[in-house]
Enzyme design. Structure first.
Site, PDB file in Angstrom:
ATOM      1  N   SER A   1      18.600 -36.637 -25.478  1.00  0.00           N
ATOM      2  CA  SER A   1      18.234 -38.020 -25.738  1.00  0.00           C
ATOM      3  C   SER A   1      18.976 -38.526 -26.977  1.00  0.00           C
ATOM      4  O   SER A   1      19.375 -37.737 -27.833  1.00  0.00           O
ATOM      5  CB  SER A   1      16.724 -38.050 -25.973  1.00  0.00           C
ATOM      6  OG  SER A   1      16.226 -39.345 -25.891  1.00  0.00           O
TER       7      SER A   1
ATOM      8  N   ARG B   1       9.167 -40.288 -36.081  1.00  0.00           N
ATOM      9  CA  ARG B   1      10.550 -39.910 -35.780  1.00  0.00           C
ATOM     10  C   ARG B   1      11.374 -39.610 -37.032  1.00  0.00           C
ATOM     11  O   ARG B   1      12.246 -38.759 -37.015  1.00  0.00           O
ATOM     12  CB  ARG B   1      11.235 -40.992 -34.936  1.00  0.00           C
ATOM     13  CG  ARG B   1      10.555 -41.203 -33.579  1.00  0.00           C
ATOM     14  CD  ARG B   1      11.402 -42.006 -32.606  1.00  0.00           C
ATOM     15  NE  ARG B   1      12.591 -41.265 -32.220  1.00  0.00           N
ATOM     16  CZ  ARG B   1      13.783 -41.429 -32.748  1.00  0.00           C
ATOM     17  NH1 ARG B   1      13.979 -42.340 -33.675  1.00  0.00           N
ATOM     18  NH2 ARG B   1      14.798 -40.696 -32.352  1.00  0.00           N
TER      19      ARG B   1
ATOM     20  N   CYS C   1      -0.803 -38.481 -46.480  1.00  0.00           N
ATOM     21  CA  CYS C   1      -0.854 -37.573 -47.618  1.00  0.00           C
ATOM     22  C   CYS C   1       0.254 -36.538 -47.582  1.00  0.00           C
ATOM     23  O   CYS C   1      -0.017 -35.334 -47.615  1.00  0.00           O
ATOM     24  CB  CYS C   1      -2.204 -36.900 -47.638  1.00  0.00           C
ATOM     25  SG  CYS C   1      -3.490 -38.113 -47.801  1.00  0.00           S
ATOM     26  N   GLU C   2       1.480 -36.960 -47.422  1.00  0.00           N
ATOM     27  CA  GLU C   2       2.587 -36.018 -47.610  1.00  0.00           C
ATOM     28  C   GLU C   2       3.870 -36.754 -47.960  1.00  0.00           C
ATOM     29  O   GLU C   2       4.059 -37.904 -47.573  1.00  0.00           O
ATOM     30  CB  GLU C   2       2.780 -35.086 -46.417  1.00  0.00           C
ATOM     31  CG  GLU C   2       2.733 -35.666 -45.057  1.00  0.00           C
ATOM     32  CD  GLU C   2       2.757 -34.527 -44.026  1.00  0.00           C
ATOM     33  OE1 GLU C   2       3.829 -33.939 -43.876  1.00  0.00           O
ATOM     34  OE2 GLU C   2       1.723 -34.244 -43.421  1.00  0.00           O
TER      35      GLU C   2
HETATM   36  N1  LLP Z   1      14.374 -38.049 -18.138  1.00  0.00           N
HETATM   37  C1  LLP Z   1      13.863 -36.890 -18.579  1.00  0.00           C
HETATM   38  C2  LLP Z   1      13.696 -35.776 -17.661  1.00  0.00           C
HETATM   39  C3  LLP Z   1      13.481 -36.770 -19.932  1.00  0.00           C
HETATM   40  O1  LLP Z   1      12.989 -35.629 -20.369  1.00  0.00           O
HETATM   41  C4  LLP Z   1      13.657 -37.869 -20.808  1.00  0.00           C
HETATM   42  C5  LLP Z   1      13.304 -37.769 -22.215  1.00  0.00           C
HETATM   43  C6  LLP Z   1      14.177 -39.067 -20.289  1.00  0.00           C
HETATM   44  C7  LLP Z   1      14.549 -39.107 -18.944  1.00  0.00           C
HETATM   45  C8  LLP Z   1      14.381 -40.284 -21.115  1.00  0.00           C
HETATM   46  O2  LLP Z   1      15.285 -40.122 -22.146  1.00  0.00           O
HETATM   47  P1  LLP Z   1      15.773 -41.386 -23.008  1.00  0.00           P
HETATM   48  O3  LLP Z   1      16.557 -42.288 -22.106  1.00  0.00           O
HETATM   49  O4  LLP Z   1      14.553 -42.079 -23.510  1.00  0.00           O
HETATM   50  O5  LLP Z   1      16.571 -40.804 -24.086  1.00  0.00           O
HETATM   51  N2  LLP Z   1      10.751 -38.008 -28.701  1.00  0.00           N
HETATM   52  C9  LLP Z   1      12.186 -38.018 -28.778  1.00  0.00           C
HETATM   53  C10 LLP Z   1      12.829 -38.194 -27.415  1.00  0.00           C
HETATM   54  C11 LLP Z   1      12.403 -37.152 -26.426  1.00  0.00           C
HETATM   55  C12 LLP Z   1      12.944 -37.431 -25.069  1.00  0.00           C
HETATM   56  C13 LLP Z   1      12.321 -36.548 -24.064  1.00  0.00           C
HETATM   57  N3  LLP Z   1      12.802 -36.735 -22.737  1.00  0.00           N
HETATM   58  C14 LLP Z   1      12.645 -39.084 -29.752  1.00  0.00           C
HETATM   59  O6  LLP Z   1      11.806 -39.780 -30.300  1.00  0.00           O
HETATM   60  O7  LLP Z   1      13.835 -39.215 -30.014  1.00  0.00           O
END
Ligand code: LLP
Length: 478
Positions: A250, A374, A405-406
């Protein structure tokens, strides 16, 4: 390392290289703000000068209606991004076997947003029973849903099959048998894809790179699990193998990473087709398209991404001597991210003078790592602007921090803000539409902010602010 006196080791230096001192600290740097966001200039109403507007409302009007912090989604921006992805992929793959966009619900989903997607004809990918429930309540039809997940429960899989979702993306050898067992019991014949990890080092944060070998997702091509998975799926007559899938990670800017992925997936598709004398009609290429969080980022748009992928897939399939399969992509961040901003109220402002006489202005806001993890989790960069007034003060290098608190509770590591920023000012942080609300928490028993959408001067509360009763709802001794 043993404890030591804090000193220059802790001072992180001054501004990062990408961050320039702004000519006008009030100005919005356009690539990172939602489509309808602007600050009126000098002309006309002096009171409106420098006050951020989005969706036809000033930030003061938004704060007055729902308070702060608040996630604000520019509906026009979100829906036009979703439609642009859908239209550009349809156009670019029209001369091949076509392509569909499945919005990745994990980036941001509410029942109201699922309703927009349903109205606009988007398909959706979900990765839990909870996401499934939200999109169903928003009116997405099961035939428009792909079910993902790396450790699905029997209950989730049975529900997905019973509903007749379009596709189940299987993540492990064990899951093949699990799906087959449940399908036999329920009399279902689910279409499935196998998620493969194909050994790509996408240049992004380690935690969100998902197709190198040493991580939990998918069936590894390198260790033979992917081909073993295909054999095992074919042994189960109830499972209908539609193709293979990969998601390389991602927040990826490097289009080469996607080229490598396409090349490996075309090769793997060809190998499976030859070995088993069948045709795989579908290829899943996941999401991962990067968005600009700061002026240091410059990603490709949907048209360029779609054209690049279509051209490359066509060449690779031709080289492998196979028909080009129908393609699905799953953008989440690239649709939701830039459509959202978070609005905060400034509290404590504290100049901290570091070694060498350099001062960093710590600007505390009324949220923090509970509404945007993030920065703490991935070292993500963000930007910010003083949103509620025009300032004539000079730019001052600042760090926006929360109320947790960090010391890792940082929202924006580095930004130039007007030196006179003070308690009571509103501050806006752009590009918080994706993975901020969906990863929010109640750390320090902070109640989660509302999500509102704005359009043409109207504000709609999609998800209200958590109340004290919400916070205590699961505490059986409350
Ligand atoms: N398809 C699958 C199988 C996925 O696991 C993900 C994201 C997406 C599509 C969508 O990806 P995007 O287009 O949004 O990059 N929490 C992390 C991102 C984790 C993404 C997990 N999977 C962040 O805040 O950067």
């Amino acid at each position: 390392m043993s404890s030591h006196e804090a000193g220059s080791l802790h001072a992180q230096g001054q501004a990062p290289a990408w961050l320039e001192v702004p000519e006008d600290v009030n100005a919005l740097l356009t690539p990172i703000w939602p489509a309808t966001a602007f600050k009126p200039d000098q002309v006309g109403d002096a009171a409106a000068k420098g006050v951020l507007q989005v969706g036809g409302l000033t930030v003061a009007q938004i704060a007055e209606q729902v308070g702060t912090p608040a996630y604000v989604i520019d509906e026009t921006d979100f829906r036009s991004r979703a439609q642009a992805f859908a239209a550009e992929f349809e156009r670019a793959f029209a001369h091949l076997a076509g392509a569909h966009v499945h919005y990745a619900a994990k980036s941001l989903i509410t029942v109201g947003i699922a309703g927009w997607l349903a109205q606009d004809g988007l398909a959706v990918d979900v990765c839990s029973g909870g996401e499934l429930e939200i999109v169903l309540r928003g009116g997405i039809l099961p035939q428009r849903i792909t079910f993902h997940g790396s450790n699905k429960s029997d209950e989730e899989l049975a529900q997905a099959m019973d509903l007749g979702v379009d596709l189940i993306v299987i993540d492990s050898l064990a899951e093949i048998d699990q799906v087959a067992r449940l399908a036999a019991a329920g009399g279902w014949e689910p279409p499935v894809m196998l998620r493969c990890s194909i050994g790509i080092e996408a240049h992004t944060h380690e935690f969100i790179a998902t197709s190198h070998e040493d991580q939990k997702f998918g069936l590894s091509v390198a260790d033979g699990s992917a081909m073993a998975g295909v054999r095992r799926v074919l042994e189960h007559p109830a499972l209908r193998l539609r193709g293979i899938h990969t998601h390389i990670g991602s927040q990826i800017f490097d289009t080469e990473a996607f080229r490598h992925a396409i090349s490996r997936m075309a090769r793997l598709t060809a190998q499976i087709e030859r070995e088993h004398d069948l045709v795989l009609p579908e290829l899943g290429l996941g999401g991962g398209f990067g968005v600009p969080y700061t002026t240091g980022h410059d990603p490709a748009g949907p048209a360029e991404i779609a054209d690049g992928m279509a051209g490359y897939l066509e060449r690779e399939c031709r080289a492998e001597g196979i028909a080009v399969p129908h393609v699905t992509v799953e953008p989440g961040r690239a649709i939701a991210g830039p459509a959202g901003i978070t609005l905060y109220t400034v509290g404590t402002v504290k100049p901290v003078t570091l070694d060498g006489g350099f001062t960093r202005l710590y600007v505390s806001v009324d949220g923090g790592m509970s509404d945007n993890i993030r920065t703490a989790l991935y070292g993500a960069d963000y930007s910010a602007t003083l949103a509620s007034r025009y300032s004539t003060a000079p730019p001052q290098l600042a760090r926006v921090v929360g109320k947790h608190c960090e010391s890792g509770d940082i929202v924006v590591k580095d930004e130039y803000l007007p030196a006179d920023i003070a308690a009571g000012d509103l501050l806006a942080v752009p590009v918080t539409g994706a993975y901020c609300h969906s990863m929010s928490s109640n750390y320090n028993a902070i109640r989660r902010p509302p999500i509102v959408s704005v359009k043409d001067g109207l504000l709609t509360v999609l998800v209200r602010r958590e109340s004290m009763d919400d916070l205590l709802a699961r505490d059986l001794y409350a």
